[in-house]
Write an enzyme that holds these catalytic residues in place. Structure first.
Site, PDB file in Angstrom:
ATOM      1  CD  GLU A   1     -16.146 140.815  27.329  1.00  0.00           C
ATOM      2  OE1 GLU A   1     -16.375 142.038  27.158  1.00  0.00           O
ATOM      3  OE2 GLU A   1     -15.651 141.518  28.629  1.00  0.00           O
TER       4      GLU A   1
ATOM      5  CD  GLU B   1     -22.636 133.329  29.812  1.00  0.00           C
ATOM      6  OE1 GLU B   1     -21.452 133.590  29.613  1.00  0.00           O
ATOM      7  OE2 GLU B   1     -23.258 132.582  29.391  1.00  0.00           O
TER       8      GLU B   1
ATOM      9  CB  SER C   1     -25.721 141.910  19.940  1.00  0.00           C
ATOM     10  OG  SER C   1     -25.960 142.100  18.907  1.00  0.00           O
TER      11      SER C   1
ATOM     12  CD  GLU D   1     -26.533 126.953  14.190  1.00  0.00           C
ATOM     13  OE1 GLU D   1     -26.800 127.077  13.042  1.00  0.00           O
ATOM     14  OE2 GLU D   1     -26.166 125.956  13.418  1.00  0.00           O
ATOM     15  CB  ALA D   2     -23.946 128.851  18.617  1.00  0.00           C
TER      16      ALA D   2
ATOM     17  CB  SER E   1     -23.715 124.070   8.559  1.00  0.00           C
ATOM     18  OG  SER E   1     -24.120 122.421   8.703  1.00  0.00           O
TER      19      SER E   1
HETATM   20  C1  LIG Z   1     -28.585 126.090  17.469  1.00  0.00           C
HETATM   21  C2  LIG Z   1     -28.548 124.545  18.529  1.00  0.00           C
HETATM   22  C3  LIG Z   1     -29.139 124.679  19.494  1.00  0.00           C
HETATM   23  C4  LIG Z   1     -28.796 122.863  18.213  1.00  0.00           C
HETATM   24  O1  LIG Z   1     -28.334 122.074  19.277  1.00  0.00           O
HETATM   25  P1  LIG Z   1     -29.252 120.616  18.990  1.00  0.00           P
HETATM   26  O2  LIG Z   1     -31.414 120.983  19.220  1.00  0.00           O
HETATM   27  O3  LIG Z   1     -28.915 120.086  19.833  1.00  0.00           O
HETATM   28  O4  LIG Z   1     -28.800 119.847  18.242  1.00  0.00           O
HETATM   29  P2  LIG Z   1     -27.681 118.737  17.393  1.00  0.00           P
HETATM   30  O5  LIG Z   1     -26.272 119.630  17.563  1.00  0.00           O
HETATM   31  O6  LIG Z   1     -28.075 117.988  19.229  1.00  0.00           O
HETATM   32  O7  LIG Z   1     -27.882 118.809  16.465  1.00  0.00           O
HETATM   33  C5  LIG Z   1     -29.159 118.013  15.801  1.00  0.00           C
HETATM   34  C6  LIG Z   1     -28.870 117.469  14.091  1.00  0.00           C
HETATM   35  O8  LIG Z   1     -29.500 118.446  13.938  1.00  0.00           O
HETATM   36  C7  LIG Z   1     -27.194 118.789  13.166  1.00  0.00           C
HETATM   37  N1  LIG Z   1     -27.251 119.985  13.516  1.00  0.00           N
HETATM   38  C8  LIG Z   1     -27.372 120.927  14.273  1.00  0.00           C
HETATM   39  N2  LIG Z   1     -26.915 122.248  13.326  1.00  0.00           N
HETATM   40  C9  LIG Z   1     -26.753 121.632  11.988  1.00  0.00           C
HETATM   41  C10 LIG Z   1     -26.288 123.213  11.154  1.00  0.00           C
HETATM   42  N3  LIG Z   1     -25.817 124.438  11.844  1.00  0.00           N
HETATM   43  N4  LIG Z   1     -26.714 122.991  10.159  1.00  0.00           N
HETATM   44  C11 LIG Z   1     -26.068 121.654   9.480  1.00  0.00           C
HETATM   45  N5  LIG Z   1     -27.082 120.573  10.447  1.00  0.00           N
HETATM   46  C12 LIG Z   1     -27.098 121.023  11.890  1.00  0.00           C
HETATM   47  C13 LIG Z   1     -26.462 117.649  14.139  1.00  0.00           C
HETATM   48  O9  LIG Z   1     -25.220 117.728  12.739  1.00  0.00           O
HETATM   49  C14 LIG Z   1     -27.266 117.175  14.214  1.00  0.00           C
HETATM   50  O10 LIG Z   1     -27.563 115.939  13.010  1.00  0.00           O
HETATM   51  P3  LIG Z   1     -27.757 114.578  13.420  1.00  0.00           P
HETATM   52  O11 LIG Z   1     -29.360 114.136  14.618  1.00  0.00           O
HETATM   53  O12 LIG Z   1     -27.687 113.765  12.418  1.00  0.00           O
HETATM   54  O13 LIG Z   1     -26.645 113.787  14.110  1.00  0.00           O
HETATM   55  C15 LIG Z   1     -27.000 124.918  19.188  1.00  0.00           C
HETATM   56  O14 LIG Z   1     -26.500 124.023  17.844  1.00  0.00           O
HETATM   57  C16 LIG Z   1     -26.460 125.408  19.473  1.00  0.00           C
HETATM   58  O15 LIG Z   1     -26.279 126.666  18.893  1.00  0.00           O
HETATM   59  N6  LIG Z   1     -26.795 126.367  21.084  1.00  0.00           N
HETATM   60  C17 LIG Z   1     -26.409 127.302  21.262  1.00  0.00           C
HETATM   61  C18 LIG Z   1     -25.345 127.329  22.698  1.00  0.00           C
HETATM   62  C19 LIG Z   1     -25.310 128.494  23.163  1.00  0.00           C
HETATM   63  O16 LIG Z   1     -24.193 128.980  22.442  1.00  0.00           O
HETATM   64  N7  LIG Z   1     -25.414 128.904  24.601  1.00  0.00           N
HETATM   65  C20 LIG Z   1     -24.662 129.637  25.318  1.00  0.00           C
HETATM   66  C21 LIG Z   1     -23.460 129.912  25.856  1.00  0.00           C
HETATM   67  S1  LIG Z   1     -22.589 130.983  26.403  1.00  0.00           S
END
Ligand SMILES: CC(C)(COP(=O)(O)OP(=O)(O)OC[C@H]1O[C@@H](n2cnc3c(N)ncnc32)[C@H](O)[C@@H]1OP(=O)(O)O)[C@@H](O)C(=O)NCCC(=O)NCCS
Length: 391
Positions: free
Chosen positions: A257, A273, A293, A331-332, A367
């Site tokens: 994709e 991707e 994108s 973030e995703a 969120s």
């Molecule tokens: C944004 C992102 C990088 C954050 O990941 P991370 O740094 O590992 O963060 P975590 O998921 O461990 O979350 C850390 C904290 O923030 C909080 N949190 C995460 N996303 C949140 C959101 N959107 N809103 C509020 N709180 C959020 C979590 O609940 C967690 O809280 P805690 O410490 O109290 O437990 C991840 O959510 C993401 O979107 N990754 C993209 C992955 C992807 O799409 N890859 C490509 C595949 S094709």
């Protein structure tokens, strides 16, 4: 178009170059000619013609960029060129034979001279009656002072520019392509190569008569990169998703994709991707997640040319409309446009455009409140090495 300055070998003993010195003398004689300038780029190509003689494409097996000036001089002399955006279509077996006499000195020297290989293969193509019809040999020069809009100089010239990008000889934005849409014909791309609209029905009848269907893969101005160029060390899961003119760095993987437009691409190892729009450049060790994108400037009114730095991650279904420095994550599912209001860690709110190009940023949508936050990330993306060996 061609004013042939070419002299026969009998008239000009310098024409037969039996030693390297002969060749060097010959080249300097041509280069000292009035008005001659070494080209920035040139290539020997094979073009497809429509039944009315219109040029549909040109394949340059070995494009030259700021190199092989001796070969350029030989070709220039053979075609009577005055090197300014010149394209010549009058390759014949005898012209090729004359050209090859200038390279007599390097026969059997154990080195592969790619332009000579191309010339010899073109000669075979022209000689054999079984050669595909509607093909013609082309030589095309782009001058060093390529100030005006080069793409207006014809289809072969435009294809040479796209080849230079996909052969990694110039980086995106490294060569003019401004008017390329009005230059390139809108071809049907088929299992028999490009076909002009007026020829499609006839060709379909001919294919049916041969009991092999004519398969139309698309109708577009740009063909798939892999139909013309084989960049080393890349994986492209679906050839139709990467256009000729894309620049893919060694170690890049483009999944099914993923999409990479012309004049855009990846500078090194990257996972793609999502979609890389025209003009966008992605740095080494970055990941464009599934369905993500990156905004381009071709349509939709965007004017900002976007680049993504190293170790960045655009999360799945996310998107970005500003440039990112190094070690940035989106973030995703979050799309950050230039006008998105972003809450910073100190409580101030700024437009995302003011953060364009900065490094070490994590964009995340809270969120609970819905606000887009920019935080300092704890780490950065690292790619899975085994996915990028691409041997
Ligand atoms: C944004 C992102 C990088 C954050 O990941 P991370 O740094 O590992 O963060 P975590 O998921 O461990 O979350 C850390 C904290 O923030 C909080 N949190 C995460 N996303 C949140 C959101 N959107 N809103 C509020 N709180 C959020 C979590 O609940 C967690 O809280 P805690 O410490 O109290 O437990 C991840 O959510 C993401 O979107 N990754 C993209 C992955 C992807 O799409 N890859 C490509 C595949 S094709």
């Amino acid at each position: 178009m061609s004013h042939r300055l070419h002299r026969s070998i009998e008239e000009d003993p310098l024409s037969t170059c039996t030693t390297k010195n002969d060749f060097t003398d010959f080249v300097s004689q041509v280069e000292q000619g009035a008005g001659y300038v070494r080209p920035r780029a040139f290539g020997i190509g094979i073009a497809s013609l429509s039944s009315t003689g219109a040029l549909l494409d040109t394949w340059f097996p070995f494009p030259n960029h700021e190199a092989n000036y001796g070969t350029a001089a030989v070709l220039a002399e053979a075609f009577g060129y005055t090197h300014r955006h010149a394209t010549f279509y009058n390759f014949s077996v005898s012209v090729i034979d004359d050209i090859l006499t200038r390279f007599a000195w390097c026969e059997g020297d154990g080195t592969t001279h790619h332009n000579i290989v191309v010339l010899k293969r073109l000669r075979t193509l022209l000689l054999h009656s079984s050669s595909p019809t509607g093909k013609v040999g082309v030589v095309c020069f782009i001058p060093p002072d390529d100030h005006d809009d080069g793409a207006r100089h014809g289809v072969a010239d435009a294809y040479l520019r796209l080849h230079l990008l996909s052969h990694r000889l110039v980086k995106p934005h490294g060569i003019k392509l401004n008017d390329i849409f009005s230059t390139l014909p809108n071809n049907y791309w088929t299992n028999e190569g490009p076909i002009a609209e007026e020829d499609l029905e006839t060709r379909r009848f001919e294919a049916t008569a041969r009991r092999y269907p004519l398969l139309v893969h698309g109708r577009d101005k740009f063909p798939p990169l892999l139909d013309y160029v084989q960049p080393t060390g890349v994986r492209i899961a679906d050839a139709s998703r990467v256009r000729l003119g894309a620049y893919l760095g060694q170690g890049s993987t483009v999944m099914h994709e993923g999409f990479v437009n012309f004049n855009a691409g990846t500078l090194g190892v990257s996972m793609v991707e999502g979609r890389i729009s025209s003009g966008v450049v992605v740095g080494t060790n970055s990941d464009i997640g599934g369905g993500a994108s990156i905004m381009g400037t071709l349509s939709g009114g965007g004017k900002m040319i976007i680049s993504i730095g190293e170790h960045c991650l655009i999360g799945a279904n996310g998107g970005i409309g500003i440039s990112l420095g190094d070690r940035c994550t989106i973030e995703a599912g979050l799309y950050v446009t230039a006008s998105t209001k972003v809450l910073l860690e100190d409580g101030t709110v700024v437009k995302a455009a003011t953060l364009s190009g900065h490094s070490d940023m994590l964009f995340i949508r809270d969120s609970q409140s819905g606000a887009v936050n920019m935080r300092r990330p704890k780490g950065h993306v690292t790619l899975n090495d085994t996915l990028h060996k691409n041997t």
